[in-house]
Design an enzyme around this catalytic site. Structure first.
Site, PDB file in Angstrom:
ATOM      1  N   ASP A  87      47.075  53.353  85.952  1.00  0.00           N
ATOM      2  CA  ASP A  87      46.557  53.632  84.615  1.00  0.00           C
ATOM      3  C   ASP A  87      47.377  54.690  83.873  1.00  0.00           C
ATOM      4  O   ASP A  87      47.104  54.988  82.725  1.00  0.00           O
ATOM      5  CB  ASP A  87      45.097  54.093  84.738  1.00  0.00           C
ATOM      6  CG  ASP A  87      44.393  54.219  83.394  1.00  0.00           C
ATOM      7  OD1 ASP A  87      44.560  53.316  82.552  1.00  0.00           O
ATOM      8  OD2 ASP A  87      43.679  55.214  83.177  1.00  0.00           O
TER       9      ASP A  87
ATOM     10  N   GLN B  36      45.981  45.424  81.182  1.00  0.00           N
ATOM     11  CA  GLN B  36      45.079  46.401  80.571  1.00  0.00           C
ATOM     12  C   GLN B  36      45.047  46.211  79.063  1.00  0.00           C
ATOM     13  O   GLN B  36      46.068  45.923  78.431  1.00  0.00           O
ATOM     14  CB  GLN B  36      45.535  47.829  80.879  1.00  0.00           C
ATOM     15  CG  GLN B  36      44.608  48.900  80.328  1.00  0.00           C
ATOM     16  CD  GLN B  36      45.137  50.310  80.575  1.00  0.00           C
ATOM     17  OE1 GLN B  36      46.014  50.783  79.859  1.00  0.00           O
ATOM     18  NE2 GLN B  36      44.628  50.961  81.599  1.00  0.00           N
TER      19      GLN B  36
ATOM     20  N   SER C 158      41.529  53.831  77.596  1.00  0.00           N
ATOM     21  CA  SER C 158      41.467  52.570  78.321  1.00  0.00           C
ATOM     22  C   SER C 158      40.152  51.869  78.011  1.00  0.00           C
ATOM     23  O   SER C 158      39.095  52.499  77.954  1.00  0.00           O
ATOM     24  CB  SER C 158      41.577  52.820  79.828  1.00  0.00           C
ATOM     25  OG  SER C 158      42.793  53.447  80.154  1.00  0.00           O
TER      26      SER C 158
END
Length: 280
Positions: free
Chosen positions: A192, A266, A216
């Site tokens: 991430d 993502q 996110s």
């Protein structure tokens, strides 16, 4: 963010407070919200604690629902949704202040043989020993001191692997125990870190630019082959699309000898704040 690899390992060693109920502590941080990779790693650790040790994670899919509060622990409740002959599935709810902040589904598989093919590792890479650290690159781009960036990412060693700004060498900043489940959690944490930034590069922006509000939204990770998170992995990233104040990015993680270890996708918020889009 963890101040060392040891601190990160401690974060991933959750406290069991009841049957299928775990508590994850927080690191010392000046951040306003919990880093998404921390929640990913801790949720995966919670799920793994409820699965037979010989079954290894092969995929996870998570949604970030609310900003995490860095001042209080996070409670993780993995639900044992299914245990078949080969696969096990878990759904994890992460909560603070009585409200869910994150949902994750994860699937585990007993290893078995099968067909095998994979994309090759990209060419024309700067070897990790010769690559500049990400902190030094961001210092030059942002003016923020490299020591500040290094402190935020002390648990990881991250270096720029190509001139495009979309390829990074990444590994844990130290030696990890020989526990595959822990290596998977560390990789989930690391996955991430830089990915959303790939959706900003076409617009001449970087994560940390105050003209962008990043966060996110969802995150998916597939584990293909064995790896060690304390050895160099190439994180090859791309962003097929950005629209509606959201950026979409994908990533491939290769071992240094060229094996495709994992894939990532993502979508994240990249909301403009005081940015004149007509000037792009």
């Amino acid at each position: 963010m963890p101040e060392s690899l040891e601190d990160l390992v401690d974060l991933l060693d959750l406290e069991m407070i009841d049957l299928d109920l775990f508590r994850g502590r927080q690191p010392q941080t000046s951040a306003q919200r919990v880093f998404g990779g921390q929640v990913l790693g801790q949720a995966l650790a919670a799920a793994g604690r409820t699965v037979e040790p010989e079954r290894v994670v092969h995929s996870l899919h998570g949604y970030f629902l609310r900003p995490g509060d860095t001042g209080v622990p996070i409670v993780y409740r993995p639900e044992p949704t299914r245990d078949g002959r080969t696969f096990s599935s878990r759904r994890v709810v992460a909560s603070q202040h009585g409200k869910p902040i994150f949902y994750m589904s994860a699937s585990f598989q007993r290893p078995e043989p099968g067909l095998d093919h994979a994309d090759p590792i990209p060419d024309d890479l700067v070897p990790p020993e010769e690559a500049p650290t990400l902190a030094s690159v961001l210092e030059a781009a942002s003016g923020r001191n490299a020591d500040d960036w290094n402190k935020e990412w002390a648990a990881l060693d991250v270096r720029l692997a190509g001139v495009s700004g979309r390829q990074f060498w990444i590994r844990a900043a130290g030696k990890l125990p020989d526990e595959p489940a822990l290596h998977a959690c560390v990789l989930a944490y690391a996955s991430d870190l830089t990915l959303l930034g790939a959706s900003l590069l076409p617009h001449g922006l970087i994560i940390g630019d105050r003209r962008i509000q990043p966060a996110s939204i969802d995150h998916a990770l597939w584990f293909h082959r064995p790896f060690r998170a304390d050895e160099w992995l190439l994180y090859d990233q791309a962003s097929p699309s950005a629209s509606g104040a959201r950026g979409f990015a994908t990533g491939r993680l290769f071992t240094e000898d060229g094996r495709l270890a994992a894939s990532v996708a993502q979508e994240g918020l990249i909301r403009p704040v005081g940015l004149d889009l007509d000037d792009e």
